[in-house]
Design a protein around this motif. Structure first.
Motif, PDB file in Angstrom:
ATOM      1  N   UNK A  80      46.031   5.369  81.894  1.00  0.00           N
ATOM      2  CA  UNK A  80      46.126   4.226  82.812  1.00  0.00           C
ATOM      3  C   UNK A  80      46.917   4.626  84.055  1.00  0.00           C
ATOM      4  N   UNK A  81      47.996   5.344  83.813  1.00  0.00           N
ATOM      5  CA  UNK A  81      48.811   5.803  84.956  1.00  0.00           C
ATOM      6  C   UNK A  81      47.984   6.687  85.870  1.00  0.00           C
ATOM      7  N   UNK A  82      47.216   7.600  85.248  1.00  0.00           N
ATOM      8  CA  UNK A  82      46.343   8.478  86.009  1.00  0.00           C
ATOM      9  C   UNK A  82      45.324   7.671  86.814  1.00  0.00           C
ATOM     10  N   UNK A  83      44.660   6.766  86.097  1.00  0.00           N
ATOM     11  CA  UNK A  83      43.602   5.958  86.725  1.00  0.00           C
ATOM     12  C   UNK A  83      44.152   5.186  87.910  1.00  0.00           C
ATOM     13  N   UNK A  84      45.325   4.618  87.693  1.00  0.00           N
ATOM     14  CA  UNK A  84      45.951   3.836  88.742  1.00  0.00           C
ATOM     15  C   UNK A  84      46.290   4.729  89.940  1.00  0.00           C
ATOM     16  N   UNK A  85      46.751   5.917  89.610  1.00  0.00           N
ATOM     17  CA  UNK A  85      47.053   6.908  90.654  1.00  0.00           C
ATOM     18  C   UNK A  85      45.787   7.246  91.456  1.00  0.00           C
ATOM     19  N   UNK A  86      44.680   7.469  90.694  1.00  0.00           N
ATOM     20  CA  UNK A  86      43.410   7.821  91.330  1.00  0.00           C
ATOM     21  C   UNK A  86      42.942   6.719  92.268  1.00  0.00           C
ATOM     22  N   UNK A  87      43.101   5.477  91.771  1.00  0.00           N
ATOM     23  CA  UNK A  87      42.667   4.352  92.606  1.00  0.00           C
ATOM     24  C   UNK A  87      43.465   4.307  93.899  1.00  0.00           C
ATOM     25  N   UNK A  88      44.778   4.519  93.748  1.00  0.00           N
ATOM     26  CA  UNK A  88      45.633   4.535  94.937  1.00  0.00           C
ATOM     27  C   UNK A  88      45.196   5.630  95.903  1.00  0.00           C
ATOM     28  N   UNK A  89      44.951   6.830  95.353  1.00  0.00           N
ATOM     29  CA  UNK A  89      44.652   7.941  96.248  1.00  0.00           C
ATOM     30  C   UNK A  89      43.294   7.764  96.909  1.00  0.00           C
ATOM     31  N   UNK A 121      50.710   5.889  67.589  1.00  0.00           N
ATOM     32  CA  UNK A 121      51.653   5.923  68.705  1.00  0.00           C
ATOM     33  C   UNK A 121      51.275   7.028  69.689  1.00  0.00           C
ATOM     34  N   UNK A 122      50.954   8.177  69.126  1.00  0.00           N
ATOM     35  CA  UNK A 122      50.585   9.319  69.958  1.00  0.00           C
ATOM     36  C   UNK A 122      49.395   8.995  70.848  1.00  0.00           C
ATOM     37  N   UNK A 123      48.357   8.389  70.230  1.00  0.00           N
ATOM     38  CA  UNK A 123      47.132   8.084  70.984  1.00  0.00           C
ATOM     39  C   UNK A 123      47.370   6.962  71.986  1.00  0.00           C
ATOM     40  N   UNK A 124      48.142   5.982  71.580  1.00  0.00           N
ATOM     41  CA  UNK A 124      48.441   4.869  72.482  1.00  0.00           C
ATOM     42  C   UNK A 124      49.178   5.409  73.711  1.00  0.00           C
ATOM     43  N   UNK A 125      50.101   6.305  73.429  1.00  0.00           N
ATOM     44  CA  UNK A 125      50.873   6.916  74.512  1.00  0.00           C
ATOM     45  C   UNK A 125      49.942   7.627  75.488  1.00  0.00           C
ATOM     46  N   UNK A 126      48.965   8.337  74.912  1.00  0.00           N
ATOM     47  CA  UNK A 126      47.985   9.055  75.721  1.00  0.00           C
ATOM     48  C   UNK A 126      47.174   8.073  76.563  1.00  0.00           C
ATOM     49  N   UNK A 127      46.814   6.943  75.941  1.00  0.00           N
ATOM     50  CA  UNK A 127      46.040   5.935  76.668  1.00  0.00           C
ATOM     51  C   UNK A 127      46.832   5.421  77.863  1.00  0.00           C
ATOM     52  N   UNK A 145      51.835   0.223  82.350  1.00  0.00           N
ATOM     53  CA  UNK A 145      51.663   1.398  81.497  1.00  0.00           C
ATOM     54  C   UNK A 145      53.004   2.036  81.194  1.00  0.00           C
ATOM     55  N   UNK A 146      53.926   2.032  82.157  1.00  0.00           N
ATOM     56  CA  UNK A 146      55.248   2.619  81.930  1.00  0.00           C
ATOM     57  C   UNK A 146      55.949   1.889  80.791  1.00  0.00           C
ATOM     58  N   UNK A 147      55.892   0.550  80.806  1.00  0.00           N
ATOM     59  CA  UNK A 147      56.573  -0.192  79.738  1.00  0.00           C
ATOM     60  C   UNK A 147      55.880   0.015  78.402  1.00  0.00           C
ATOM     61  N   UNK A 148      54.557   0.123  78.452  1.00  0.00           N
ATOM     62  CA  UNK A 148      53.833   0.424  77.222  1.00  0.00           C
ATOM     63  C   UNK A 148      54.260   1.760  76.659  1.00  0.00           C
ATOM     64  N   UNK A 149      54.359   2.756  77.537  1.00  0.00           N
ATOM     65  CA  UNK A 149      54.727   4.099  77.096  1.00  0.00           C
ATOM     66  C   UNK A 149      56.158   4.114  76.567  1.00  0.00           C
ATOM     67  N   UNK A 189      57.567  -9.740  84.501  1.00  0.00           N
ATOM     68  CA  UNK A 189      56.967 -10.328  85.682  1.00  0.00           C
ATOM     69  C   UNK A 189      55.690 -11.007  85.228  1.00  0.00           C
ATOM     70  N   UNK A 190      54.865 -11.359  86.138  1.00  0.00           N
ATOM     71  CA  UNK A 190      53.643 -12.061  85.736  1.00  0.00           C
ATOM     72  C   UNK A 190      52.583 -11.129  85.177  1.00  0.00           C
ATOM     73  N   UNK A 191      52.796  -9.838  85.276  1.00  0.00           N
ATOM     74  CA  UNK A 191      51.800  -8.887  84.806  1.00  0.00           C
ATOM     75  C   UNK A 191      52.189  -8.402  83.404  1.00  0.00           C
ATOM     76  N   UNK A 192      51.172  -8.009  82.629  1.00  0.00           N
ATOM     77  CA  UNK A 192      51.428  -7.567  81.269  1.00  0.00           C
ATOM     78  C   UNK A 192      52.409  -6.407  81.239  1.00  0.00           C
ATOM     79  N   UNK A 193      53.492  -6.613  80.530  1.00  0.00           N
ATOM     80  CA  UNK A 193      54.448  -5.527  80.349  1.00  0.00           C
ATOM     81  C   UNK A 193      55.005  -5.632  78.942  1.00  0.00           C
TER      82      UNK A 193
END
Lengths: 277, 260
Positions: free
Chosen positions: A258-267, A248-254, A8-12, A70-74
């Motif tokens: 993802x970052x949020x979701x990933x954070x939630x999963x971690x927590x 771009x704005x909406x994609x950025x939001x998306x 998500x960071x590279x996407x953003x 890396x092997x993951x989508x970036x």
């Protein structure tokens, strides 16, 4: 930790760069002869062997723009494209305002060497030399063109400059065998890319040209013509740029989601692991 | 992210200047001998992030690199010296120039040039501009004059009741290689610069200096419709750049929201 957050960071980051380019297009919506830029992206979704080969660098100490895939989508920026489509012509009535209708460039001699432009706003210096707004001479087929100030300046579609009926020079128009080999240099100028080969080809304005098509058959194309008293507007289409901006704005939001979701999963993972102990 | 904010800001600044120029044209729509201006822009430098022509992973040559522009800046405000419309005033001291030339006036000891031919007489009977700057060569109208006539070729004569010339002079008109290089100093006056080249004196009617028309004034060459259209385009361009700023701002906000 979740890898998704890095994707998500590279996407953003890519979206941010795209936004920069859109901003530049919009800022240049009134720039004479400006050509729209756009970027394309590449995904690196599956592990290809070539992901481990580095892009060549300008010099040894240059840092890579993006970390290696890396092997993951970036998503990463792939290339940047200038759209050389014709801008609309607007009438000014000034005898030294010239617009190119068709595919071609004026040649300008700057202190850094020859540059190319579609900005046809020229002036005559006190010594009669035709220069651009920064004082760089416009090149004719036999070098710079000088006016004597003795009569009305007329420039025909083929670029012949005549003054009071007498011809004083011919404006040189060029085209490139590889239009992608010319890059922007600022100040409405283009230069040849140092690393990529493109050869300039003189064109005779207003004359039909016969070229060989990709399938070997001859094709007739009309070479560019010069319009006196007109300037070429920028070819930025505001609607397209606005839509891209929203996207771009909406994609950025998306990506943020993802970052949020990933954070939630971690927590939640940390929480549930904590409970089980 | 911050870059697009600044890039869009350069766009807003440029459009502001565009509107300023248009406003000045509109404000001077009735100014005698006024010449309209137009703002011209150029793109700023580019940051090359990836060089075209490098080898890709697959061994091919990349056709194009990545270049990021930094916005726009005003390049010139170009003055247009096209002929303005003539207004018939029937005032003998109103002179219009039909052609490229300028009148020479004495601007507090400096040579200044004007197309505004609305001359007056001062308390000594000398021909002056509305601001009292003397027309060159100086011409004094004797008190017993009943009529002043100016020929197309610049012969300026004061006549008495019988039609005899009491005094006369020959006006010259001045041309420049590059009119756009003249420095406008307000009061309808221009002064020469290195870019305009020196003034060349010419007799009216010869070459392209122009001829004189008595009883006429040259209006401004501002075209209202053109300016209105320019204003609309300028306003919309300003607006779209402000949208780019607000979008960048929203994206920044989104980025900040990642951390809660």
């Amino acid at each position: 930790m979740q890898e998704a957050i890095y994707s998500a960071v590279f996407g953003a980051l890519s979206s941010e760069h795209r936004m920069n380019i859109i901003s530049n297009n919009l800022a240049n919506v009134s720039t004479t002869g400006y050509k729209t830029d756009s970027v394309t992206f590449k995904d690196v979704f599956v592990p290809f062997a070539h992901d481990y080969i580095l892009d060549s660098k300008e010099h040894l100490r240059a840092k890579p723009l993006w970390p290696d895939a890396d092997v993951i989508a970036k998503p990463r920026l792939a290339e940047h494209k200038t759209d050389f489509a014709q801008g609309s012509l607007r009438k000014t009535g000034d005898p030294l305002d010239l617009a190119i209708q068709g595919d071609g460039f004026f040649k300008i001699l700057t202190p850094d060497g020859v540059r190319y432009t579609r900005n046809g706003h020229f002036n005559a210096m006190p010594n009669g030399q035709i220069v651009d707004s920064n004082g760089n001479p416009l090149l004719g087929t036999d070098g710079p063109i000088f006016l004597s100030g003795s009569g009305v300046v007329e420039i025909d579609p083929a670029g012949n400059v005549s003054e009071g009926g007498a011809q004083v020079g011919t404006i040189a128009l060029v085209r490139f065998d590889n239009p992608r080999g010319v890059i922007k240099d600022g100040q409405n100028l283009y230069k040849l890319s140092e690393d990529f080969e493109a050869n300039e080809m003189a064109v005779s304005p207003g004359m039909p040209e016969i070229t060989t098509g990709s399938d070997g058959t001859p094709q007739t194309r009309i070479s560019p013509v010069i319009q006196q008293g007109f300037l070429e507007s920028s070819n930025v289409e505001i609607v397209t740029e606005m839509v891209r901006m929203i996207e771009v704005n909406r994609v950025f939001e998306a990506y943020q989601k993802i970052m949020r979701g990933s954070q939630d999963m971690d927590s939640s993972l940390i929480k549930s692991m904590g409970k089980s102990v | 992210m911050m870059r697009s904010l600044w890039t869009a800001a350069t766009g807003m600044v440029a459009q502001q200047m565009n509107i300023d120029t248009i406003s000045n044209n509109l404000a001077n729509v009735n100014t005698i001998g006024f010449k309209k201006s137009r703002a011209e822009f150029e793109d700023l430098m580019y940051q090359t992030m990836k060089i075209a022509g490098t080898r890709t992973e697959g061994g091919n040559v990349t056709p194009v690199g990545i270049q990021m522009g930094m916005g726009v800046r005003p390049m010139t405000v170009h003055k247009f010296f096209t002929q303005g419309d003539f207004q018939n005033t029937s005032n003998p001291l109103d002179i219009a120039i039909e052609g490229d030339g300028f009148f020479l006036v004495d601007f507090n000891g400096t040579e200044a040039f004007t197309r505004a031919g609305a001359f007056k007489l001062d308390n000594e009977g000398r021909m002056v501009t509305a601001n009292g700057y003397l027309l060159q060569p100086e011409f004094t109208v004797p008190p017993e004059t009943v009529n002043v006539v100016i020929s197309e070729q610049g012969h300026l004569a004061a006549l008495d009741r019988q039609g005899n010339e009491l005094s006369s002079t020959d006006l010259q008109l001045y041309t420049f290689q590059n009119n756009a290089g003249l420095n406008a100093i307000g009061r309808n006056l221009f002064i020469e610069t290195e870019a305009s080249g020196p003034a060349t004196a010419g007799t009216p009617g010869e070459e392209n200096v122009g001829t004189l028309a008595q009883g006429f004034l040259e209006g401004s060459n501002v075209e209202l419709v053109d300016e209105m259209v320019g204003m609309i385009i300028g306003q919309r361009a300003f607006e779209v750049n402000s949208k780019a700023i607000s979008t960048s701002d929203t994206m920044l906000q989104t980025a900040i929201n990642v951390k809660r």
